[in-house]
Design a protein around this motif. Structure first.
Motif, mmCIF file in Angstrom:
data_model
loop_
_atom_site.group_PDB
_atom_site.id
_atom_site.type_symbol
_atom_site.label_atom_id
_atom_site.label_comp_id
_atom_site.label_asym_id
_atom_site.label_seq_id
_atom_site.Cartn_x
_atom_site.Cartn_y
_atom_site.Cartn_z
ATOM 1 N N ARG A 137 0.819 -1.214 0.000
ATOM 2 C CA ARG A 137 0.000 0.000 0.000
ATOM 3 C C ARG A 137 0.848 1.258 0.000
ATOM 4 N NH1 ARG A 137 -3.813 -0.781 5.013
ATOM 5 N NH2 ARG A 137 -1.800 -1.453 5.854
ATOM 6 N N LEU A 138 2.018 1.193 0.641
ATOM 7 C CA LEU A 138 2.912 2.349 0.633
ATOM 8 C C LEU A 138 3.412 2.648 -0.769
ATOM 9 C CD1 LEU A 138 5.193 2.116 3.821
ATOM 10 C CD2 LEU A 138 3.862 4.082 3.069
ATOM 11 N N ALA A 139 3.791 1.608 -1.518
ATOM 12 C CA ALA A 139 4.280 1.814 -2.880
ATOM 13 C C ALA A 139 3.177 2.378 -3.773
ATOM 14 C CB ALA A 139 4.801 0.495 -3.446
ATOM 15 N N LEU A 140 1.966 1.849 -3.640
ATOM 16 C CA LEU A 140 0.847 2.360 -4.442
ATOM 17 C C LEU A 140 0.540 3.807 -4.082
ATOM 18 C CD1 LEU A 140 -1.348 1.744 -6.509
ATOM 19 C CD2 LEU A 140 -2.786 0.914 -4.628
ATOM 20 N N ALA A 141 0.526 4.112 -2.782
ATOM 21 C CA ALA A 141 0.286 5.496 -2.360
ATOM 22 C C ALA A 141 1.373 6.426 -2.859
ATOM 23 C CB ALA A 141 0.195 5.549 -0.833
ATOM 24 N N ALA A 142 2.626 5.957 -2.903
ATOM 25 C CA ALA A 142 3.725 6.790 -3.389
ATOM 26 C C ALA A 142 3.523 7.149 -4.863
ATOM 27 C CB ALA A 142 5.055 6.065 -3.198
ATOM 28 N N ALA A 184 1.449 3.939 -12.636
ATOM 29 C CA ALA A 184 1.772 2.571 -13.041
ATOM 30 C C ALA A 184 2.993 2.044 -12.294
ATOM 31 C CB ALA A 184 1.997 2.506 -14.548
ATOM 32 N N ALA A 185 3.984 2.935 -12.075
ATOM 33 C CA ALA A 185 5.161 2.518 -11.310
ATOM 34 C C ALA A 185 4.778 2.128 -9.894
ATOM 35 C CB ALA A 185 6.196 3.646 -11.291
ATOM 36 N N GLY A 186 3.838 2.895 -9.319
ATOM 37 C CA GLY A 186 3.365 2.544 -7.980
ATOM 38 C C GLY A 186 2.648 1.208 -7.975
ATOM 39 N N VAL A 187 1.796 0.976 -8.995
ATOM 40 C CA VAL A 187 1.073 -0.304 -9.088
ATOM 41 C C VAL A 187 2.051 -1.456 -9.285
ATOM 42 C CG1 VAL A 187 -0.571 -1.640 -10.460
ATOM 43 C CG2 VAL A 187 -1.018 0.775 -9.965
ATOM 44 N N PHE A 188 3.050 -1.225 -10.150
ATOM 45 C CA PHE A 188 4.035 -2.281 -10.420
ATOM 46 C C PHE A 188 4.834 -2.628 -9.163
ATOM 47 C CE2 PHE A 188 8.481 -3.242 -11.439
ATOM 48 C CZ PHE A 188 8.321 -4.458 -12.107
ATOM 49 N N THR A 189 5.319 -1.602 -8.471
ATOM 50 C CA THR A 189 6.121 -1.884 -7.276
ATOM 51 C C THR A 189 5.275 -2.487 -6.159
ATOM 52 O OG1 THR A 189 5.821 0.428 -6.597
ATOM 53 C CG2 THR A 189 7.850 -0.114 -7.750
ATOM 54 N N ALA A 190 3.996 -2.062 -6.070
ATOM 55 C CA ALA A 190 3.111 -2.689 -5.077
ATOM 56 C C ALA A 190 2.893 -4.155 -5.403
ATOM 57 C CB ALA A 190 1.773 -1.952 -5.027
ATOM 58 N N THR A 191 2.703 -4.455 -6.703
ATOM 59 C CA THR A 191 2.554 -5.852 -7.128
ATOM 60 C C THR A 191 3.810 -6.646 -6.833
ATOM 61 O OG1 THR A 191 1.049 -5.143 -8.893
ATOM 62 C CG2 THR A 191 2.023 -7.343 -9.090
ATOM 63 N N LEU A 192 4.966 -6.017 -7.085
ATOM 64 C CA LEU A 192 6.242 -6.680 -6.807
ATOM 65 C C LEU A 192 6.385 -6.975 -5.318
ATOM 66 C CD1 LEU A 192 8.847 -7.549 -8.325
ATOM 67 C CD2 LEU A 192 9.825 -5.337 -7.673
ATOM 68 N N ALA A 193 6.041 -5.981 -4.491
ATOM 69 C CA ALA A 193 6.134 -6.178 -3.047
ATOM 70 C C ALA A 193 5.196 -7.293 -2.587
ATOM 71 C CB ALA A 193 5.795 -4.880 -2.316
ATOM 72 N N ARG A 194 3.972 -7.289 -3.123
ATOM 73 C CA ARG A 194 3.009 -8.328 -2.742
ATOM 74 C C ARG A 194 3.501 -9.702 -3.192
ATOM 75 N NH1 ARG A 194 -0.893 -5.992 -4.711
ATOM 76 N NH2 ARG A 194 -1.655 -4.981 -2.826
ATOM 77 N N HIS A 195 4.120 -9.753 -4.367
ATOM 78 C CA HIS A 195 4.633 -11.030 -4.887
ATOM 79 C C HIS A 195 5.747 -11.568 -3.988
ATOM 80 C CE1 HIS A 195 5.924 -14.099 -7.694
ATOM 81 N NE2 HIS A 195 7.146 -13.596 -7.690
ATOM 82 N N PHE A 196 6.657 -10.704 -3.567
ATOM 83 C CA PHE A 196 7.749 -11.155 -2.711
ATOM 84 C C PHE A 196 7.228 -11.582 -1.331
ATOM 85 C CE2 PHE A 196 10.702 -9.005 -5.694
ATOM 86 C CZ PHE A 196 11.595 -10.057 -5.861
ATOM 87 N N LEU A 197 6.224 -10.876 -0.835
ATOM 88 C CA LEU A 197 5.625 -11.290 0.439
ATOM 89 C C LEU A 197 4.970 -12.667 0.318
ATOM 90 C CD1 LEU A 197 4.015 -7.956 1.701
ATOM 91 C CD2 LEU A 197 5.980 -9.152 2.673
ATOM 92 N N GLN A 198 4.296 -12.898 -0.820
ATOM 93 C CA GLN A 198 3.688 -14.208 -1.023
ATOM 94 C C GLN A 198 4.737 -15.299 -1.136
ATOM 95 O OE1 GLN A 198 1.244 -13.537 -4.462
ATOM 96 N NE2 GLN A 198 -0.491 -12.732 -3.287
ATOM 97 N N LEU A 199 5.849 -14.980 -1.843
ATOM 98 C CA LEU A 199 6.936 -15.953 -1.942
ATOM 99 C C LEU A 199 7.514 -16.252 -0.560
ATOM 100 C CD1 LEU A 199 8.911 -14.831 -5.123
ATOM 101 C CD2 LEU A 199 7.483 -16.855 -4.854
ATOM 102 N N THR A 200 7.650 -15.205 0.256
ATOM 103 C CA THR A 200 8.188 -15.397 1.600
ATOM 104 C C THR A 200 7.252 -16.258 2.434
ATOM 105 O OG1 THR A 200 9.272 -13.237 1.479
ATOM 106 C CG2 THR A 200 9.020 -14.220 3.665
ATOM 107 N N ARG A 201 5.950 -15.974 2.344
ATOM 108 C CA ARG A 201 4.980 -16.795 3.082
ATOM 109 C C ARG A 201 5.033 -18.250 2.612
ATOM 110 N NH1 ARG A 201 1.671 -12.006 2.409
ATOM 111 N NH2 ARG A 201 1.371 -11.002 4.438
ATOM 112 N N GLY A 202 5.159 -18.422 1.290
ATOM 113 C CA GLY A 202 5.239 -19.778 0.768
ATOM 114 C C GLY A 202 6.477 -20.508 1.254
ATOM 115 N N ALA A 203 7.618 -19.781 1.268
ATOM 116 C CA ALA A 203 8.847 -20.400 1.754
ATOM 117 C C ALA A 203 8.740 -20.750 3.232
ATOM 118 C CB ALA A 203 10.028 -19.453 1.509
ATOM 119 N N LEU A 204 8.145 -19.838 4.019
ATOM 120 C CA LEU A 204 7.971 -20.126 5.446
ATOM 121 C C LEU A 204 7.026 -21.299 5.655
ATOM 122 C CD1 LEU A 204 7.726 -16.528 6.970
ATOM 123 C CD2 LEU A 204 9.573 -18.174 7.279
#
Length: 536
Positions: A137-142, A184-204
């Motif tokens: 949400r921070l990246a999207l707001a930015a 669009a940069a905000g949407v892209f980086t928010a998507t990237l952040a969400r993707h990495f969080l999901q990967l982290t949750r999956g790894a955990l």
């Protein structure tokens, strides 16, 4: 155990970790931005001849203000203060810096320079940096904030000053396109952040699944020895039932040690047949991931050895010790009188009774644990030639000398444990194994009252009866010892005050341990580790 069952705890764990780590992240950002802003003062001064001194002074002033702000923020965060709004404020400040520079360019260099200055290139980078806060949400707001600032400055201040023949790239249509790309940069980086969080949750989650030993979900490790480790765990079969247990498992490097695995399995087989309130129960034996584990009764407290260390080796209250003696005497009487399925006595001997193997719960319950080397008396000497099982300093003379022994050896070890609890010092002392062995065989022990005048004569006599060197002169059974403890009256009586006094001593020891750990950790006390069976 389904994936859905694991996902929720993992998500909560990750979210909690990110929240706890927010202060450290903002501290790093503040330190970096303070240094960068300070360096920008020098860079702006060096550009003075090229861009004009008016713009140079404005940029130097902006850099100085940012340097002061981030330095002050760094000091505040370093002191331990933090508010969840700080990351949002910092992101807003960081992505607004180019907007302020654009306003300065417009004021000192004109609209065309303002819209084509190299400073605008850093805007998408600052949006991407907002992702480091691990909050999509921070990246999207930015991205939205940058687009709004850019469009606002353009339509309110820049467009009225543009010449009619301005470059097509400076027209409203192209400016709106740039603003779209900022979003669009905000949407892209928010998507990237969400993707990495999901990967982290999956790894955990995958790691968590590897740490689930059948139906047991591991939590924190509460003890470790040379060959085994103990975890607090939750027994989670199907149907939603849960039970907290202590899970003891062989370290992978010793999973192929046949002798240790045999001893481990024997502990499970023996303890699974024991059912007494003063003996730690074993519920299950299993194999998972190439190693064996035991699921045992979870005791929320600490070993008697840790309790006494927490009291700075101060003697326990006399009534607490008589209660401890009565309870452990009952456990030994049960163990020594245990019979097999055919009704024949098993003549079991614990062989390793000492303060680390006596667990005290926060309710003042006393439980005997760690039956890894327990054997029947007929086979108690069937170890490797020349070896002695047990802990020197808590052995009976006949056990330490390698002679035949029976349950009375456990009573001698209990006598040493009670003597230590009454005096705050080990009864048998020696700087080497040889010295301890000589003390076990030859040292004459002083009664507890010699070190603690509060010990009554009846308790003195009971403890010293346990510490007779010759087994035939020693207290004959746990039942007899319990009778002696129950016969003690007055302030030293085991009931009804002994259990409460033992629980109070435990709480005092835990509080002191937490204060010591908090002092070592700089003021933050880690969570208290419960007692479980001691790892090998």
């Amino acid at each position: 155990m389904t994936a859905h069952t694991l996902t929720s705890p993992v998500s909560r764990f990750l979210d909690g970790h990110l929240r706890r780590d927010a202060q450290a992240r903002e501290l790093s950002v503040a330190r970096f931005m303070a240094g960068l802003s300070g360096a920008s003062v020098v860079v702006a001064a060096a550009l003075g001849p090229s861009i004009g001194w008016g713009l140079t002074q404005a940029l130097m002033g902006l850099s100085a203000v940012l340097a002061l702000y981030y330095t002050a923020l760094w000091r505040v965060l370093r002191s331990g203060a933090f508010h969840p709004a700080i990351p949002w404020l910092n992101v807003a400040i960081e992505v607004s810096i180019p907007a302020v520079v654009l306003a300065f360019d417009l004021r000192f260099q004109g609209p065309i320079y303002a819209l084509t200055a190299p400073t605008l290139v850093i805007w998408p980078t600052l949006i991407t940096l907002a992702t480091l806060r691990s909050n999509p949400r921070l990246a999207l707001a930015a991205g939205i904030l940058v687009a709004a600032e850019y469009l606002g400055i353009y339509f309110l201040f820049v467009q009225p000053l543009l010449p009619e023949s301005a470059l097509i790239t400076l027209t409203p249509r192209f400016i709106a396109t740039r603003a779209f790309f900022f979003v669009a940069a905000g949407v892209f980086t928010a998507t990237l952040a969400r993707h990495f969080l999901q990967l982290t949750r999956g790894a955990l989650s995958a790691l968590r699944e590897q740490e689930v030993m059948g139906k047991y979900v591991l939590h924190e490790r509460v003890g470790a020895g040379g060959m085994a480790e103990v975890y607090r765990a939750t027994y989670c079969p199907e149907g939603g039932f849960q039970k907290q247990v202590a899970l003891k498992r062989i370290l992978p490097s010793f999973a192929d040690d046949d002798e240790f695995v045999t001893m481990f399995r024997r502990e499970a087989e023996l303890c699974s047949s024991l059912n007494h309130p003063n003996i730690v129960q074993v519920f299950d034996l299993g194999r998972h991931g190439g190693t064996y584990f035991l699921a045992m009764e979870f005791v929320d407290g600490m070993p008697l050895s840790s309790l006494m260390r927490g009291l700075s080796r101060r003697p326990l209250p006399v009534a607490a010790v008589t209660f401890l003696g009565a309870e452990l005497a009952a456990a030994l009487d049960y163990l020594h009188r245990r019979t097999g399925a055919d009704g024949q006595p098993l003549r079991l001997v614990h062989r390793d009774l000492n303060p680390p193997n006596v667990l005290v719960s926060r309710f003042g319950e006393a439980k005997l644990s760690d039956f890894g080397i327990a054997r029947d008396s007929a086979r108690s000497q069937l170890t490797a030639a020349g070896s002695v099982r047990g802990k020197l300093g808590y052995m009976a003379p006949e056990q330490a000398a390698g002679r035949p022994f029976d349950g009375r050896a456990d009573l001698f070890a209990l006598g040493l444990t009670l003597h230590e609890a009454l005096t705050g010092r080990r009864a048998l002392q020696g700087s080497t194994q040889e010295a301890l062995l000589r003390a076990t065989l030859d040292q004459e022990l002083a009664p507890p009252s010699h070190f603690n005048p509060e010990v009554p004569p009846e308790l003195d006599a009971a403890v010293m009866g346990l510490l007779e060197k010759r087994p035939e002169q020693r207290t004959a059974s746990g039942a007899l010892l319990r009778q002696q403890m129950l016969a003690i009256g007055g302030e030293a009586a085991p009931y009804p005050r002994g259990q409460a006094l033992l629980a109070n001593a435990l709480r005092e020891a835990q509080e002191r341990n937490q204060k010591d750990k908090a002092s070592d950790a700089g003021g933050q006390a880690p969570p208290r580790a419960p007692a479980t069976a001691r790892p090998a």
